[in-house]
Design a protein around this motif. Structure first.
Motif, mmCIF file in Angstrom:
data_model
loop_
_atom_site.group_PDB
_atom_site.id
_atom_site.type_symbol
_atom_site.label_atom_id
_atom_site.label_comp_id
_atom_site.label_asym_id
_atom_site.label_seq_id
_atom_site.Cartn_x
_atom_site.Cartn_y
_atom_site.Cartn_z
ATOM 1 N N UNK A 24 0.782 -1.229 0.000
ATOM 2 C CA UNK A 24 0.000 0.000 0.000
ATOM 3 C C UNK A 24 0.812 1.275 0.000
ATOM 4 N N UNK A 25 2.132 1.155 -0.092
ATOM 5 C CA UNK A 25 2.996 2.344 -0.064
ATOM 6 C C UNK A 25 3.834 2.421 -1.325
ATOM 7 N N UNK A 26 4.364 3.597 -1.582
ATOM 8 C CA UNK A 26 5.232 3.784 -2.731
ATOM 9 C C UNK A 26 6.635 3.266 -2.434
ATOM 10 N N UNK A 27 7.331 2.926 -3.498
ATOM 11 C CA UNK A 27 8.714 2.499 -3.351
ATOM 12 C C UNK A 27 9.546 3.682 -2.860
ATOM 13 N N UNK A 28 10.429 3.426 -1.899
ATOM 14 C CA UNK A 28 11.237 4.497 -1.335
ATOM 15 C C UNK A 28 12.694 4.089 -1.262
ATOM 16 N N UNK A 29 13.557 5.089 -1.329
ATOM 17 C CA UNK A 29 14.983 4.844 -1.195
ATOM 18 C C UNK A 29 15.313 4.443 0.235
ATOM 19 N N UNK A 30 16.133 3.413 0.372
ATOM 20 C CA UNK A 30 16.642 3.009 1.681
ATOM 21 C C UNK A 30 18.083 3.489 1.831
ATOM 22 N N UNK A 31 18.921 3.127 0.857
ATOM 23 C CA UNK A 31 20.334 3.497 0.909
ATOM 24 C C UNK A 31 20.911 3.458 -0.489
ATOM 25 N N UNK A 32 21.854 4.336 -0.743
ATOM 26 C CA UNK A 32 22.531 4.356 -2.033
ATOM 27 C C UNK A 32 24.011 4.593 -1.808
ATOM 28 N N UNK A 33 24.825 4.044 -2.702
ATOM 29 C CA UNK A 33 26.268 4.208 -2.586
ATOM 30 C C UNK A 33 26.841 4.440 -3.985
ATOM 31 N N UNK A 34 27.694 5.446 -4.098
ATOM 32 C CA UNK A 34 28.268 5.780 -5.397
ATOM 33 C C UNK A 34 29.565 5.012 -5.622
ATOM 34 N N UNK A 35 30.086 5.140 -6.813
ATOM 35 C CA UNK A 35 31.342 4.471 -7.133
ATOM 36 C C UNK A 35 32.488 5.016 -6.287
ATOM 37 N N UNK A 36 32.328 6.242 -5.826
ATOM 38 C CA UNK A 36 33.352 6.826 -4.974
ATOM 39 C C UNK A 36 33.195 6.487 -3.510
ATOM 40 N N UNK A 37 32.128 5.773 -3.191
ATOM 41 C CA UNK A 37 31.923 5.344 -1.810
ATOM 42 C C UNK A 37 31.014 6.246 -0.992
ATOM 43 N N UNK A 38 30.507 7.308 -1.582
ATOM 44 C CA UNK A 38 29.582 8.171 -0.856
ATOM 45 C C UNK A 38 28.259 7.452 -0.654
#
Length: 122
Positions: free
Chosen positions: A41-55
């Protein structure tokens, strides 16, 4: 580019889990990998993201409890979740963005995994 997730399941409140997501295919480079979740019943949400640089970038709801890491050589991203709560129950999806080889050069991709269920319940 294909993404395969693993590691979901049933976890007791206060417990931990570790999700893995491996990318495969004609990958030239991956600029970012991340985890999203969608509860009923909820929209998809970001939990965690990581870039190629490690951010890294985390949703407020998981800061201090979840940690994303990445093995660049294996094109794999991990999500370690601790002190899990019932509200963490959702289908967790892996996402990867980058460039893939094609017959004519390179092409941007934005791929999703099939999702893995995480249920936090006693």
């Amino acid at each position: 580019v294909q993404l395969v997730e693993s590691g979901g399941g049933l976890v007791q409140p206060g417990g931990s889990l570790r999700l893995s997501c491996a990318a495969s295919g004609n990958i030239f480079s991956i600029s970012a990998m991340g985890w999203y979740r969608q509860a009923p019943g909820k929209q998809r949400e970001l939990v965690a993201a990581i870039t190629s640089g490690g951010s890294t970038n985390y949703a407020d709801a998981v800061k201090g409890r979840f940690s994303a890491s990445r093995d660049i050589a294996k094109n794999t991203v991990y999500l370690q979740g601790n002190s899990l709560k019932p509200e963490d129950t959702a289908v967790y999806y892996c996402n990867a963005k980058g460039q893939a080889y094609t017959f004519t050069g390179k092409l941007e991709f934005d791929s999703w995994g099939q999702g893995t269920q995480v249920t936090v319940s006693s």
